[in-house]
Design an enzyme around this catalytic site. Structure first.
Site, PDB file in Angstrom:
ATOM      1  N   ARG A  96      -2.376  -7.845  -3.785  1.00  0.00           N
ATOM      2  CA  ARG A  96      -2.106  -6.451  -4.131  1.00  0.00           C
ATOM      3  C   ARG A  96      -1.535  -5.685  -2.942  1.00  0.00           C
ATOM      4  NH1 ARG A  96      -3.628  -2.416  -1.812  1.00  0.00           N
ATOM      5  NH2 ARG A  96      -5.830  -2.978  -1.880  1.00  0.00           N
ATOM      6  N   SER A  97      -1.991  -6.014  -1.743  1.00  0.00           N
ATOM      7  CA  SER A  97      -1.468  -5.338  -0.548  1.00  0.00           C
ATOM      8  C   SER A  97       0.019  -5.591  -0.360  1.00  0.00           C
ATOM      9  CB  SER A  97      -2.238  -5.799   0.700  1.00  0.00           C
ATOM     10  OG  SER A  97      -3.570  -5.327   0.681  1.00  0.00           O
ATOM     11  N   GLY A 136       5.154   1.181   9.505  1.00  0.00           N
ATOM     12  CA  GLY A 136       4.597   1.257  10.842  1.00  0.00           C
ATOM     13  C   GLY A 136       4.083   2.630  11.202  1.00  0.00           C
ATOM     14  N   LEU A 137       2.820   2.901  10.895  1.00  0.00           N
ATOM     15  CA  LEU A 137       2.193   4.165  11.275  1.00  0.00           C
ATOM     16  C   LEU A 137       1.026   3.935  12.231  1.00  0.00           C
ATOM     17  CD1 LEU A 137       1.922   7.248  10.973  1.00  0.00           C
ATOM     18  CD2 LEU A 137       0.432   6.831   8.989  1.00  0.00           C
ATOM     19  N   THR A 138       0.085   3.066  11.865  1.00  0.00           N
ATOM     20  CA  THR A 138      -1.102   2.818  12.675  1.00  0.00           C
ATOM     21  C   THR A 138      -0.739   2.217  14.027  1.00  0.00           C
ATOM     22  OG1 THR A 138      -2.447   2.472  10.701  1.00  0.00           O
ATOM     23  CG2 THR A 138      -3.289   1.564  12.758  1.00  0.00           C
ATOM     24  N   ARG A 249      -2.857   4.812  -1.575  1.00  0.00           N
ATOM     25  CA  ARG A 249      -4.273   4.951  -1.909  1.00  0.00           C
ATOM     26  C   ARG A 249      -4.485   4.981  -3.414  1.00  0.00           C
ATOM     27  NH1 ARG A 249      -4.837   9.626   2.693  1.00  0.00           N
ATOM     28  NH2 ARG A 249      -5.290   8.234   4.460  1.00  0.00           N
ATOM     29  N   LEU A 344     -24.960 -15.684  -7.391  1.00  0.00           N
ATOM     30  CA  LEU A 344     -24.483 -17.056  -7.243  1.00  0.00           C
ATOM     31  C   LEU A 344     -25.293 -17.857  -6.226  1.00  0.00           C
ATOM     32  CD1 LEU A 344     -22.030 -15.798  -8.784  1.00  0.00           C
ATOM     33  CD2 LEU A 344     -20.591 -17.340  -7.468  1.00  0.00           C
ATOM     34  N   GLU A 369      -6.052   2.480   4.847  1.00  0.00           N
ATOM     35  CA  GLU A 369      -5.554   3.627   4.076  1.00  0.00           C
ATOM     36  C   GLU A 369      -6.567   4.773   4.085  1.00  0.00           C
ATOM     37  OE1 GLU A 369      -2.595   3.359   3.384  1.00  0.00           O
ATOM     38  OE2 GLU A 369      -2.150   1.269   2.969  1.00  0.00           O
TER      39      GLU A 369
END
Length: 390
Positions: A96-97, A136-138, A249, A344, A369
């Site tokens: 999903r990422s 590219g933010l972090t 998000r 389990l 996020e």
């Protein structure tokens, strides 16, 4: 013994969807069953995932940038996109990422803030999976506080020079383009940076204990010279990258439910066939209490996600509402996965079952996020009118 029910059948929630939404969900579920489930345990164990090949499979049913309009994108509703994220994360959070970063971060940034030329150059190829994007933010020392970023952009004639570094960047090791955010004299600016540009290098992050079916890297920018046309012309200030995070998000709000649902469904099947003391463990009161609590939280999270999706489709969704969804659904999904692992027993730590993998992945989803604490502060500011971020 009564046949176990699928977890989301408890409240007949399918009745809240249109036939088109259910058809999209079924299509994504089939692709996940065919291309993700048979391979994901091996991808997770090896720490390798064929991002390019998988991206093309997902692009084949219109999942890359599916909620965007034009440029080869599907133009699907927010709810349809959410259902797709749920099914993808039922396979694995890393899968999903890949879709979230491609569509809701990299593509969305170019689609919303880019020039006509940038859109034509990148979006059609990204929608088909021919080009992979990252965001590219972090930075190594600036995660929850992007306003303190140290990556710099300075003018040199008509060009821009970028210097700095970005960390924990999904898709970076295989990306063709990075949307990079940097501090310029006039404030935060965004750039579409081809990854083959001189001065750009990537080091893959290894030895991860979570989100291993995903490629993560650190980007180094060593006096990277870019033409003026590389800047995203409509991105002005920190609000631009934060709006991209809001897009991503929203997908997480739905996606986390997929990991929870798959964990619960696995535990239900297991408990129905696993016998102790002469009967299936599903027949014991303590086990049923665990199932009941998990199912109730899953239904509540789903109703919250659907409500937020309908608001988004009506153009009424606010960022703090997204924070409510991200905070609640990831937190509860992680609790469900952990609880299902206990059902389990020793088998819960085996890669033969997906539950421990989902729980480990959700540890990452809980903090990326926006950490839970950040979302609590966003909600707190909305409730009190006072910012408490520092």
């Amino acid at each position: 013994m009564t046949t176990t029910a699928r977890p989301l059948d408890l409240l007949d929630l399918d009745g809240l969807h249109s036939e088109e939404e259910l058809a999209i969900r079924a299509l994504v579920r089939r692709v996940v069953d065919d291309h993700v489930r048979p391979n994901v345990a091996e991808w997770y164990e090896s720490g390798e995932v064929p991002v390019r090949e998988l991206a093309k499979e997902l692009a084949g049913i219109g999942l890359l940038g599916m909620h965007l309009h034009g440029y080869g994108c599907a133009g699907a509703s927010a709810v349809a996109y959410g259902l797709a994220c749920l099914e993808l994360e039922a396979g694995d959070s890393g899968v999903r990422s890949i879709v979230s970063v491609q569509g809701s971060l990299a593509m969305f940034a170019i689609w919303k803030y880019g020039s006509a030329e940038q859109k034509e150059e990148w979006l059609p190829r990204m929608a088909t999976g021919e080009a992979i994007g990252c965001f590219g933010l972090t930075e190594p020392d600036h995660g929850s506080d992007p306003a303190s970023m140290t990556t710099r952009a300075r003018r040199d004639g008509d060009d821009w020079i970028l210097s700095g570094g970005k960390m924990w960047i999904t898709n970076a090791p295989v990306a063709d383009v990075a949307v990079v955010w940097a501090r310029a004299d006039e404030g935060v600016a965004g750039f579409a940076v081809p990854m083959r540009t001189t001065g750009v290098s990537v080091r893959e992050v290894r030895h991860k204990l979570s989100l291993r079916a995903s490629r993560t890297g650190q980007i180094f920018l060593d006096d990277v010279r870019l033409p003026a046309s590389a800047r995203l012309p409509l991105a002005r200030g920190l609000k631009a990258p934060l709006s991209c995070l809001t897009e991503a998000r929203f997908g997480i709000i739905w996606g986390a439910l997929g990991a929870a649902r798959d964990s619960l469904h696995t535990a239900l099947d297991y408990a129905g066939s696993r016998e102790q003391f002469g009967r299936p463990i599903a027949g014991f009161q303590l086990t049923q209490a665990k199932f009941a609590d998990a199912a109730v939280e899953l239904q509540k999270g789903y109703l919250l996600a659907l409500h937020l999706g309908r608001l988004a489709d009506a153009g009424k969704l606010r960022p703090e509402q997204v924070s409510v969804g991200k905070l609640n659904n990831v937190r509860e999904a992680l609790a469900i996965a952990r609880q299902c692992r206990t059902i389990l027993g020793a088998n819960g730590i085996s890669a033969e079952y997906p539950v421990m993998r989902h729980a480990a992945n959700l540890e990452t989803v809980l903090t990326y996020e926006g950490t839970s604490e950040i979302h609590q502060l966003v909600i707190g500011q909305r409730l009190t009118g006072l910012a408490a971020f520092a």
